[in-house]
Design a protein around this motif. Sequence first.
Motif, PDB file in Angstrom:
ATOM      1  N   PRO A 211       0.804  -1.229   0.000  1.00  0.00           N
ATOM      2  CA  PRO A 211       0.000   0.000   0.000  1.00  0.00           C
ATOM      3  C   PRO A 211       0.834   1.275   0.000  1.00  0.00           C
ATOM      4  N   TYR A 212       2.033   1.225   0.551  1.00  0.00           N
ATOM      5  CA  TYR A 212       2.853   2.441   0.584  1.00  0.00           C
ATOM      6  C   TYR A 212       3.322   2.849  -0.806  1.00  0.00           C
TER       7      TYR A 212
ATOM      8  N   GLY B  15     -10.901  -2.535  -7.252  1.00  0.00           N
ATOM      9  CA  GLY B  15     -10.029  -2.550  -6.085  1.00  0.00           C
ATOM     10  C   GLY B  15     -10.678  -2.058  -4.819  1.00  0.00           C
ATOM     11  N   GLY B  16     -11.855  -1.467  -4.931  1.00  0.00           N
ATOM     12  CA  GLY B  16     -12.530  -1.008  -3.735  1.00  0.00           C
ATOM     13  C   GLY B  16     -12.233   0.424  -3.368  1.00  0.00           C
ATOM     14  N   GLN B  17     -11.102   0.961  -3.852  1.00  0.00           N
ATOM     15  CA  GLN B  17     -10.793   2.350  -3.557  1.00  0.00           C
ATOM     16  C   GLN B  17     -10.633   3.105  -4.863  1.00  0.00           C
TER      17      GLN B  17
ATOM     18  N   LEU C 237      -6.229   5.270  -4.191  1.00  0.00           N
ATOM     19  CA  LEU C 237      -5.119   4.416  -3.760  1.00  0.00           C
ATOM     20  C   LEU C 237      -5.647   3.004  -3.587  1.00  0.00           C
ATOM     21  N   SER C 238      -5.908   2.357  -4.721  1.00  0.00           N
ATOM     22  CA  SER C 238      -6.695   1.140  -4.615  1.00  0.00           C
ATOM     23  C   SER C 238      -5.889  -0.046  -4.113  1.00  0.00           C
ATOM     24  N   SER C 239      -4.564  -0.042  -4.236  1.00  0.00           N
ATOM     25  CA  SER C 239      -3.693  -1.158  -3.867  1.00  0.00           C
ATOM     26  C   SER C 239      -4.325  -2.497  -4.251  1.00  0.00           C
TER      27      SER C 239
ATOM     28  N   ARG D 143      -1.286  -7.119  -6.198  1.00  0.00           N
ATOM     29  CA  ARG D 143      -0.600  -7.702  -5.047  1.00  0.00           C
ATOM     30  C   ARG D 143       0.584  -8.534  -5.540  1.00  0.00           C
TER      31      ARG D 143
ATOM     32  N   GLY E  83      -5.486  -8.532  -6.272  1.00  0.00           N
ATOM     33  CA  GLY E  83      -6.215  -8.750  -5.030  1.00  0.00           C
ATOM     34  C   GLY E  83      -7.421  -9.645  -5.174  1.00  0.00           C
TER      35      GLY E  83
END
Lengths: 229, 366, 346, 175
Positions: B61-62, B145-147, B150-152, B155, B160
């Motif tokens: 995530p960073y 990604g849900g966001q 910053l969906s991160s 993986r 994800g």
Amino acid sequence: MNGQGLIKGLGITLKHFFQKEITEQYPDVMPELATRFRGCLQFEFEKCIACGICVNSCPNNVLSFETEKSENSKKKKLLSYTIDFQYCMFCNLCVEGCPKDCLHFDHDFELSTFSRDDIKRVYLRPAEMDEEKEADAAPVQDEQESKEQKQIDAMLKALQKNPQKILAKMLEQEEDIGILSELMQSNEKTAGKIAELLVKDKEKAAKVAAGFVTKEKKNRLQAEKGGEE
Amino acid sequence: MMQSDIYNVNVGPIHPSTHGGLHAEAVMDGEIIQDVIVHLGYVHRSVEKIAESKTYQQFVPYTARLDYLATNLPVLGYCQAVEKLLGIEVPERAEYIRIIMAELSRIASHQIAISATGIDLGATTGLMYGMRDRERIMNIFEMTGGQRLLSSYIRIGGVGADIPDEFIPAVQSFVNDIPKMMDEYNGLMTGNEIWEARMKGVGILSKEDAVKYGVTGPNLRASGIAYDIRKAEPYGIYDRFDFDIPARSGGDSLDRWNIRIEELGESGRIIQQALDNLPEGEVKAKIPKVLKAEAGTEVYHRIESAKGELGYYIVSDGGNKPYRLHVRAPSFINLMVLPLVCRGGVFQDLITNIATLDPILGESDR
Amino acid sequence: MEHLFTNLATALTGWMITLGLSPVWADVILLLVKWIIIITIITLNIIILIWLERKVSAFFQERLGPNRLGPFGIFQTIADAIKLLTKEDIVPSAADKLIFKTAPMFFIVVAVMLYTVIPMGQGMEVINLNIGLLFFISMGSLSTIALLMAGWGSDNKWSLMGAVRSVAQMISYEIPLAFSLLGVVMISGSLNLQDIVAAQDNIWFVILQPIAFLTYFIAATAELNRGPFDMPEAEQELTGGAYTEYTGMRWALFFLAEYTNLVAVSALMATVFLGGWQGPWLPSWLWIIIKTYGVILVFFWVKWTFPRIRMDHLMSFSWKVLVPVSLGNILLTGAGIYFCQWMGWC
Amino acid sequence: MFEFSAFSLYDAAFLAIGGVTILGALGVVLFRNIIYSALSLVFTMLGVAAIYFQLNAGFLGAIQILVYAGAISVLIIFAVMLLMNKEARRTNLPTTRTKAWFAGGTITVMMLASIIAAVGFSEWPKTALQGVDNSVGMLAELMLGDYVIAFEAAAILLLVAVIGAIILAKGVENK
């Protein structure tokens, strides 16, 4: 050139003047969110087995919990679960890691609060859970075993808190103690094993600990060599 | 003859057109810029140091926060670097999804660059159109990604989760609309006489200087070198796609601007091919919970980010955390040519140059 | 309806004379009443205009604009005004306090002075000046000093840069502005705005003087400091230019003055080129309002489409394009008038 | 249309405008900050323009505002800003040289004397003059008729001055 571009630009804006607006009327009309949208992290107390995977996977130390070892049960008893939401990055790693699906994000995205303390969510153990447990589950577990387990847990805690003192009983050299405590910090399994052995068989524990240390020393030596080469 | 005073003007760190916390100190003689001193570090978050205290997975995530306008690209670069380090095979389907997400991120980043250039030059409506179109990409990110930002989603070992059902139609309609969007940006801004007058011949970066300074990405291609890591050293499955590398020769602001618009179309082509060939199957490789590389191994992996060559250099000491992680951030290096391209121009050119060099401060300050 | 306001004025004068006032004092009081009405109209106009600009720009950008306060967000400006009035008034410690504080007042006074000569309908103006057009231009030129005061008084590099830029710009664009109006003056043979309106009885001057109309429009945009010529503000470059250090109501005064200028210039444009208050069916004062707002909408449209022009291009555009073109227009007009007289058409 | 009583509205307006003009002129001399002096000059110019308006010479008044108050004074302020010391508050101090005081005083006294003499010995019309209706037309006839050569000569002179200024500002390229 010669003003054609200007006129074309004016035409484009004029066209948009009569087009439908796309603004979302947010507080009046809530936005349509995708199913996977990650809003607020929710925790389901009943499902949790206090395994700690979520805490370990979290990059930003958002999650923490307290457990208690009940006398008549082998299992750890979850007392409280804390989500310090101000540090959450919404990365989903805890949710993916959880084996019991007790963490999930809901669609509530209005997370602002008036004070910083309100951001932190603390889930306390609901009272009815204890009542149910007492009613259904008779103390069938082996008392001896549960007692041992409790001892192991206590030892583990002590090890994490003050490894030098306990390890000094088994290992002689100070350097070795340092190596082992570092090893335990990075690897929980090692710590668990040593704690278990310390309770059950102290001699064996000392042997195993020595083994761990020599292995780690070897590894480090190799790493150093590799680095030099 | 007439001598005027040299004076310094601090453009930033709080200024509407510095794209974040950039502090450019302009040394000026009247309206003519003599020199620009770039002060960096206002958004320094010691990302590289954080990496040393996080496990390989925890750091994912960073990385998204490095280039927060093209979030999937730095994440992709990091994940591929770790996969290279550990020798992880990524499933086919995941590779294709990654390409789609990465190219969507590139488009989003270019759209921000386009719209930000618009507002920096005073064409506020240009900003709104670019943002409006980017919003569709954000919606796609949200559903996968849900966001939004910053969906991160990418993986280590894949992505994800598998794409949802509504993903492919949404991406398809977006790709179909890309030519229309390009026409609109071109019509509103590129073809405009004022726009051309403000950009043509402004901030010229010669081929030699670009190479000397190590400039990469659209800025390099605008200077006349068609260098793109996707072609030069294909990572992932980029060698399977058919696309062109737009390049210009002038190296001025207008070329940099045009390159970005053209790249929208090329990214659209890549996404179209990826959509057509999307295979079925797993989206994440089976990887152990605790990732550990062999002690002493190191890897450098680079990708073509929206801003240029984004590289990750990871050294492992055998633990589950990187011993050292370095990010080769394209914006940091691209920003270094700012004084070079600004010298001799007027003050307003500084704003144009910052906009068309398209730096992102999260990445250059790290 | 047509003579609604003029009749009201006559009635008011008559009533005052019956009260025993001398006609001179009645005139003076009527003048004051006219001023109060003008200031009310200006304020009302600005409230509507700020809302309109936000709304129109929003529509250009596929947004909705203000829509919460009142129907279609019409009360947004009032809320903004209350906010600005209650904001802290910050005077920078290094600023030249006297100049810093007087600059906005000077700016708005000059802006309001412009309305003295604009005919807001048949026989509706504060003073029917012989040289109305010239008066308008000369008053407009004074706003440079206010901007210079603001820029100097703030003791801020951005402010001074913005002020110097805008002053250079306004002085340069005054010349094509005045020259473009000369063609109209030559045809109508008068500097009196009522005469100019009367001269457009048959045909609007926008048809007779299309080049002058265009040069006037461009020069007026520059004089108004509106996009694409918004040098003194230039938020993206100068972080607000001459207004950088101003807060609260002082800043709002600049803002108000800019809109006041906008209405005045648009009204002049409607008067000089678009037939003024002349028009069928509707009363004259309604016609001028409709025409003025039409011009204002075009100003909005241009501002919200174009990027900002660069300073050196702006200056060279004025001196190398607009001035020669407007001079050529004067020559052309003179030749045309001579030709007409030779042919005996006029 | 005005009734001329001993002290009419017209006189009051004249006194106010004249006051502003004189105060502005004094400000030009007495302010210690040269920017204030320059801005006072603007007010003086505006006052003079207002007097022109009051004398029914609207054209002259408008030109006075347009040229002197609007443009020339801005140029003066520009020049002052460019050539000024760092400390703005002490840029227009009274001179310490006695010779300069003496010369200035002499000129002032002579000017005042001549103005007073001119006012005192002139014969003023006892009735208000008829205002000129078309002052612009008359001016135009004079300038482009009787004095056209002088007018054009002045125009050419100004053009030469402008070109000279441009060359001074831009600098001649060394070949």
